[in-house]
Design a protein around this motif. Structure first.
Motif, short mmCIF file in Angstrom:
data_model
loop_
_atom_site.label_atom_id
_atom_site.label_comp_id
_atom_site.label_asym_id
_atom_site.label_seq_id
_atom_site.Cartn_x
_atom_site.Cartn_y
_atom_site.Cartn_z
N TYR A 178 -15.10 -2.08 -8.65
CA TYR A 178 -14.33 -0.81 -8.83
C TYR A 178 -12.89 -1.30 -9.18
O TYR A 178 -12.31 -2.36 -8.64
N PHE A 179 -12.21 -0.63 -10.04
CA PHE A 179 -10.70 -0.55 -10.40
C PHE A 179 -10.24 0.83 -10.05
O PHE A 179 -10.25 1.54 -11.16
N ASN A 180 -9.87 1.26 -8.99
CA ASN A 180 -9.35 2.42 -8.68
C ASN A 180 -8.06 2.77 -8.55
O ASN A 180 -7.28 3.65 -8.03
N PHE A 181 -7.23 1.66 -9.16
CA PHE A 181 -5.73 1.95 -9.26
C PHE A 181 -5.35 3.12 -9.79
O PHE A 181 -5.63 3.41 -10.99
N GLY A 182 -4.60 3.85 -9.30
CA GLY A 182 -4.18 5.26 -9.85
C GLY A 182 -4.92 6.50 -9.56
O GLY A 182 -4.72 7.45 -9.91
N LYS A 183 -6.02 6.18 -9.01
CA LYS A 183 -7.10 7.16 -8.84
C LYS A 183 -7.23 7.72 -7.70
O LYS A 183 -7.71 8.61 -7.36
N THR A 184 -6.60 6.78 -6.42
CA THR A 184 -6.73 7.43 -5.23
C THR A 184 -5.30 7.28 -4.56
O THR A 184 -4.41 6.48 -5.03
N PHE A 185 -5.02 7.85 -3.51
CA PHE A 185 -3.78 8.04 -2.81
C PHE A 185 -3.92 7.86 -1.37
O PHE A 185 -4.60 8.88 -0.66
N ASN A 186 -3.44 6.85 -0.40
CA ASN A 186 -3.58 6.46 0.87
C ASN A 186 -2.24 6.65 1.56
O ASN A 186 -1.16 5.91 0.97
N ILE A 187 -2.08 7.02 2.77
CA ILE A 187 -0.94 7.07 3.59
C ILE A 187 -1.49 6.32 4.82
O ILE A 187 -2.29 6.92 5.55
N GLY A 188 -0.77 5.57 5.22
CA GLY A 188 -1.21 4.90 6.61
C GLY A 188 0.25 4.43 7.25
O GLY A 188 1.34 4.59 6.77
N ILE A 189 0.03 4.35 8.67
CA ILE A 189 1.17 3.88 9.47
C ILE A 189 1.07 2.17 9.77
O ILE A 189 -0.29 1.83 10.03
N SER A 190 2.06 1.53 10.29
CA SER A 190 1.99 0.40 10.86
C SER A 190 3.20 0.13 11.72
O SER A 190 4.28 0.75 11.41
N LYS A 191 2.97 -0.92 12.72
CA LYS A 191 4.06 -1.09 13.61
C LYS A 191 3.88 -2.86 13.73
O LYS A 191 2.94 -3.25 14.14
N ASN A 192 5.02 -3.35 13.68
CA ASN A 192 5.35 -4.94 14.12
C ASN A 192 5.92 -4.78 15.66
O ASN A 192 6.86 -4.41 15.99
N PHE A 193 5.19 -5.67 16.30
CA PHE A 193 5.84 -6.06 17.62
C PHE A 193 6.36 -7.14 17.92
O PHE A 193 5.60 -8.24 17.39
#
Length: 193
Positions: A178-193
């Motif tokens: 699959y090549f879904n570049f530009g077809k999905t949108f994801n938001i996430g969070i991250s934290k560096n400790f």
């Protein structure tokens, strides 16, 4: 909507940067819903996904770690109802390039094992179960916006990958590039400790 989210994130950004020797904790939560109508048939599908990951940043640009993902899908049309549950576990390598103290771009390459269970209901409330095991590999580019002290938002719009599933009990084997570049949108969070 996408532009509004990016502008809101930019408005509250401060300056900090992830450093060598830190632990990365992050992930995504996603939901999709589709409805289509075709002549005398209505199809509805909804999917919920939870994908956490933990890694160790051993170099200024490189992080290595583990990831897993749980997703559940409900598909409903006039003839059949279907419920799919998918579990993935594996490792990832991330290369990060800092553009400034606020913005970074990165690419995650994940590889691992996956399993999927399907339950298909017919009109008479009878059902058939299928279980499949396989593997996956994917590459996802993304943007990181540092909000405060290593805590930030991740934005991605797809990627590319390959996955396989081999089903038990006369189920079909499955492989998908699959090549879904530009077809999905994801938001996430991250934290560096």
């Amino acid at each position: 909507m996408k532009k509004m989210l990016v502008m809101a994130a930019l408005a509250i950004c401060s300056f900090a940067n992830a450093q060598k020797g830190t632990i990365l904790v992050g992930g995504n939560i996603g939901y999709t819903s589709e409805k289509s109508e075709f002549r005398f048939r209505d199809d509805k599908a909804s999917t919920f996904t939870f994908s956490p990951k933990v890694g160790y940043q051993f170099h200024e640009n490189w992080t290595v770690g583990g990831e897993f993902s749980l997703s559940t899908s409900d598909i409903d049309n006039t003839d059949v109802k279907r419920k799919d549950n998918k579990f993935r576990t594996g490792g990832f390598v991330r290369y990060t390039k800092s553009l400034s103290q606020t913005f970074s771009v990165f690419a995650d390459m994940g590889v691992g094992f996956q399993t999927e269970k399907n339950k298909i209901y017919t009109n008479a409330n009878n059902y058939v179960r299928y279980k499949g095991d396989g593997a996956y590999v994917d590459v996802t580019p993304a943007l990181f916006i540092n909000m405060k002290k290593g805590f930030g938002l991740n934005f991605s719009i797809g990627g590319l990958g390959y996955e396989t599933l081999s089903f038990d009990d006369n189920g079909e084997d499955y492989s998908n590039f699959y090549f879904n570049f530009g077809k999905t949108f994801n938001i996430g969070i991250s934290k560096n400790f």
